[in-house]
Design an enzyme around this catalytic site. Sequence first.
Site, PDB file in Angstrom:
ATOM      1  N   LYS A 143       3.375  -3.645  -1.592  1.00  0.00           N
ATOM      2  CA  LYS A 143       2.702  -4.514  -0.624  1.00  0.00           C
ATOM      3  C   LYS A 143       3.026  -5.967  -0.974  1.00  0.00           C
ATOM      4  CE  LYS A 143      -2.006  -5.206   1.218  1.00  0.00           C
ATOM      5  NZ  LYS A 143      -3.389  -4.681   1.187  1.00  0.00           N
ATOM      6  N   SER A 153      -5.459  -2.986   5.368  1.00  0.00           N
ATOM      7  CA  SER A 153      -4.401  -3.975   5.382  1.00  0.00           C
ATOM      8  C   SER A 153      -3.077  -3.493   4.778  1.00  0.00           C
ATOM      9  CB  SER A 153      -4.858  -5.223   4.636  1.00  0.00           C
ATOM     10  OG  SER A 153      -5.091  -4.914   3.272  1.00  0.00           O
ATOM     11  N   SER A 193      -8.632  -0.694   2.271  1.00  0.00           N
ATOM     12  CA  SER A 193      -7.309  -1.136   2.734  1.00  0.00           C
ATOM     13  C   SER A 193      -6.136  -0.268   2.287  1.00  0.00           C
ATOM     14  CB  SER A 193      -7.056  -2.581   2.288  1.00  0.00           C
ATOM     15  OG  SER A 193      -7.676  -3.459   3.178  1.00  0.00           O
TER      16      SER A 193
END
Lengths: 95, 479
Positions: B80, B155, B179
Amino acid sequence: MNISIEEMRLLAQLSRLALTDDELKKFAGDLCALEEFSSALLPFFGPVSDTDEPQGLAQMREDIVRAGLDREELLALSRLRENGYIAVPCKVREV
Amino acid sequence: MNELVRRSLTEHRAALDRREYSSVELTHAYLNEIERREPIVGAFLTLNTEKAIQAAAQADARFAKGEGRGMLDGIPYALKDNFCTRGLRTTCASKMLADFMPPYDASVVTRLSDAGAILLGKVNMDEFAMGSTTETSALGVTRNPVNPDYVPGGSSGGSAAAVAALEVPFALGSDTGGSVRQPAAFCGVLGMKPTYGVISRYGMIALASSLDCVGLLTRTSDDCGAVLSCLVGRDEKDATSVMHPNSQFFKNERISERPLRVAVVRELLEDDEISPDIRCATVRAIEVLRERGAELGEVSLPSPEAALAAYCVISAAEAASNLARYDGIRYGRTTDGADDLFSLYAKSRSEGFGVEVKRRILFGTYMMTEDKRDLYYDRAREARGRIGERMHQILRQYDLILTPTTPTAAFKRGSALTPTQRRRADLCAVYASLAGLPALSVPFGRNTDGLPLAVQLVGAPYSEGLLLETAKCLEEVCQ
C-alpha cells in the site's frame, strides 16, 4: 445542530486550511451531520484519565544518541531550502 | 495468462525449492499479469520493475548456493502506498505527497527485504487511508477485479485488488477501522488485522495512531500465516510495538483438543443494515463450524451506533493531529503563492489535501474544541473502554467471535453515499479496532450477482494462529 460561518472560519484557521465561503458552507453541513451521527455517544459519560492508553503502555527506547538520517538528504525534500537551512516567510521583524 | 500466477505463496515456495521455476521467471509472470490486468484493475500507482528483477536474480543466486532465506525468499508482493520506501515514490494517494521520495524504509519493508521478498510496486488507496472505496485517491481509479463496475473497498483497495487480480500473491495494507478487512471482503481475499502492536508501524504514514495496524492480504490462510511469521516482532523504532508470544503461524496447529467455542453477536446479525446475502453467509459459516464440532453461543455488544461514533470521533481527532505535520515546509507539497507563514501552511494544505481529508481534519479539530471535547471525545474514549472490556469479557468465555465483515457486498462505483452512510461500511469492523484485537476477514461464497461475501473472526490478543486455523476450516468448505 448548526455551525455558523464564523465558527467554520475559526475551525479552518485552527486546521490550517484556506477555504472559500462555499466550501465552508458545504463542510458546515457535513460537520453537523457527523455531529448528529456522534450523538450515539451521549449516553456515555464518566471519568477518563488524560493519560490512559487503551492498548497498553508504550515502551520507549533507551535515550541514547545514534546516527540519524542524512541532513542533506532530508533538506533535499524541502523546496524552501537555502544555504543548508529551510527558509520560511518572515514572522517577526525588527522595528 | 501464465498459469503460475494462480498458485498460492506456499505453492510458490515449494516450487522454488524444487527448482521447478526461478524467482526471475515468477517475477516476470506477475509483472506480465500486471501489464495485462492493469488497464481494467488500476491497482498500481508505481512499479518497481527493474529493482524487482534484480532482487529476483539475487534470490535465485542464493537458492543456487543453498542459502535461501526462508518462506518469502524470491516471492513477489505489493505495498500500500502509505509505507515509506527509500527512493521509491510514496504518495498516500494524495497530491500532498505526489512526489515524496522517502529517505528511509518502513520497518516492514526492511523485514520483507531481509527475508528476500520481491517488491513489485506500490498500490492505490483512499487518500491518507480515509475512505472505504479507494475513490478518494487523488492519483488513480481502482476497480474491483471481480466486477469492474464495483469498488474494491478501501482504504487498502489497491492491495486487495492486486491480490484478487492475481497480480501478486500477497500485499500489505493498513487497517485503522476495517481498511484491510473490508476491501479483502469486497474482493474475495483474506484480510488480517493482527493484534495492535505486534507489527511495527515505523514508516507507515499515520492516520490514527491508537488504532492503526499493519494488515495482510493473501489468497489463503497458510499464505497469511507465512507473511505474518515474517512481520511480527518488537521494533524499538515503534514505541507501541510488542513481542508476539508466537513466532510461526504457517503451520497452524490445533491449540486445544476441546471444541472451539464461538460467540455470535446478536446486534451484528439482526441489524437492519446487514443485507440478506451477508446474513445468509454468516449463518452458513456458523453451521459449518457447528458441523465441525464447535460450540456456539449468542452474545451482545454495545450498540453498533456507539461503536461507529466512537471510532468516527477518535480517528478524526487523531488524524487532525497527525496530519498537522503537512505544513508545506519540510516535505510534501509547497504552494507557490504564499507571502506569509500562515498562508504558506494553509494554501499548501488546501492545494494538497482532497475533500475527504479536509472534512476529517475539520471534524477532528471541531471535536477537540473545548465544549465538544467534553461532549463527544471524552465519551468516545469511555465508549471505547466499555467496548474493549465487553470484548475481553466475551473472549474469556469463548475462543473467538464470528460476525459478518461488512454489512453488504461491494457497492457500485460512484454510488452517491453521504459521509455518514460511507462510515456504516465499517459497522462490523470497528469493534476489533477499538479493542485492539486481532481480526480476520475470510471469503465465504458469493451472492447472486457473483460478488464475494465474507465473514470476520475476532479473537483474544495474540490469537492469530487460532483465527488462521479456523479460517482454514471455512476455506475447505468454499473450495
